[in-house]
Design a protein around this motif. Sequence first.
Motif, mmCIF file in Angstrom:
data_model
loop_
_atom_site.group_PDB
_atom_site.id
_atom_site.type_symbol
_atom_site.label_atom_id
_atom_site.label_comp_id
_atom_site.label_asym_id
_atom_site.label_seq_id
_atom_site.Cartn_x
_atom_site.Cartn_y
_atom_site.Cartn_z
ATOM 1 N N UNK A 172 0.819 -1.207 0.000
ATOM 2 C CA UNK A 172 0.000 0.000 0.000
ATOM 3 C C UNK A 172 0.859 1.265 0.000
ATOM 4 N N UNK A 173 1.856 1.307 0.856
ATOM 5 C CA UNK A 173 2.633 2.540 0.921
ATOM 6 C C UNK A 173 3.492 2.744 -0.319
ATOM 7 N N UNK A 174 3.971 1.663 -0.915
ATOM 8 C CA UNK A 174 4.698 1.813 -2.189
ATOM 9 C C UNK A 174 3.770 2.437 -3.226
ATOM 10 N N UNK A 175 2.516 1.964 -3.249
ATOM 11 C CA UNK A 175 1.551 2.503 -4.219
ATOM 12 C C UNK A 175 1.251 3.973 -3.943
ATOM 13 N N UNK A 176 1.422 4.390 -2.702
ATOM 14 C CA UNK A 176 1.172 5.794 -2.343
ATOM 15 C C UNK A 176 2.413 6.669 -2.537
ATOM 16 N N UNK A 177 3.466 6.085 -3.096
ATOM 17 C CA UNK A 177 4.657 6.874 -3.401
ATOM 18 C C UNK A 177 5.649 6.985 -2.264
ATOM 19 N N UNK A 178 5.421 6.192 -1.214
ATOM 20 C CA UNK A 178 6.365 6.192 -0.099
ATOM 21 C C UNK A 178 7.508 5.228 -0.411
ATOM 22 N N UNK A 179 8.715 5.602 -0.062
ATOM 23 C CA UNK A 179 9.869 4.713 -0.286
ATOM 24 C C UNK A 179 9.823 3.593 0.745
ATOM 25 N N UNK A 180 9.918 2.364 0.279
ATOM 26 C CA UNK A 180 9.854 1.229 1.198
ATOM 27 C C UNK A 180 11.196 0.504 1.214
ATOM 28 N N UNK A 181 11.644 0.218 2.419
ATOM 29 C CA UNK A 181 12.918 -0.464 2.623
ATOM 30 C C UNK A 181 12.655 -1.703 3.478
#
Length: 280
Positions: free
Chosen positions: A28-37
């Motif tokens: 979800x957060x990747x889809x919202x443009x947040x960088x995921x690590x």
Amino acid sequence: MADRPLTLMAVHAHPDDEASGTGGVLARYAAEGIRTVLVTCTDGRCGDGPGGVKPGEDGHDPAAVAAMRRKELEASCEVLEVGHLELLEYADSGMMGWESNDAPGSFWSTPVADGAARLAELMRYYQPDVVVTYDENGFYGHPDHIQAHRITVAALELVDLSPKVYWTTVPHSAVRRFGEVMRESGPDGEQSEPVEPVEAAELPEIGLPDEEISTWVDTTAFGGRKFDALAAHASQGDNIFFLRMGKERFTELMGVETFVRVRDTTGAALPENDLFAGLR
Ligand SMILES: [Zn+2]
């Protein structure tokens, strides 16, 4: 600093924990443009080998299992659109009490300060706004999960950052619901005789009372992705159990991911429905 993207860092013990524990929020957060690590601490060598062989049984080659699980992890990250995968590559310690707990290079036998220093380097580099890992019991007592918790807590002490920090958890209502569904359908998804509802005393000692959960993130729109990420780890028997439910039931049961907020600098009101509440 100002141009830095909002960043979620999830610290997990084994290949596949990212999918089962946080697949929804990662997607979800990747889809919202947040960088995921995603930081995966161990190589998963104590997992199931081909055909479900267990460690110590004929045909279980720990190095081959680790190589297979790395490929599965990469496939899972692709499904979840994880931006950055970081591997600490400690040896999987196996379940509590196994000889592998003390094997050379095992995560469990690694001094916390060593793992924490390496994780702190990654935190300095990515400067996460949100950090997610397990509680002090590693959610269910696995040594590598406990160690992931310990190095995360220690790493946070080493860095000059103030991310929101969360432990993964499940609400007792979901544990109960899960038990009901399993009893209705049987673990293999086949209909069986209806049985009595699960008594409170029979509930596994995982998760928290609903009222102690601070953060409920609706990831049902990403239930299919979470399922597919777990399917990428189909070599592991525990995951096959979930995959047998099918996507729809899986999403119904696993679509909301829950957390306990243990550190906050935003003042966002609780309960919250977003790990990034107060940050955007
Ligand atoms: Zn694990």
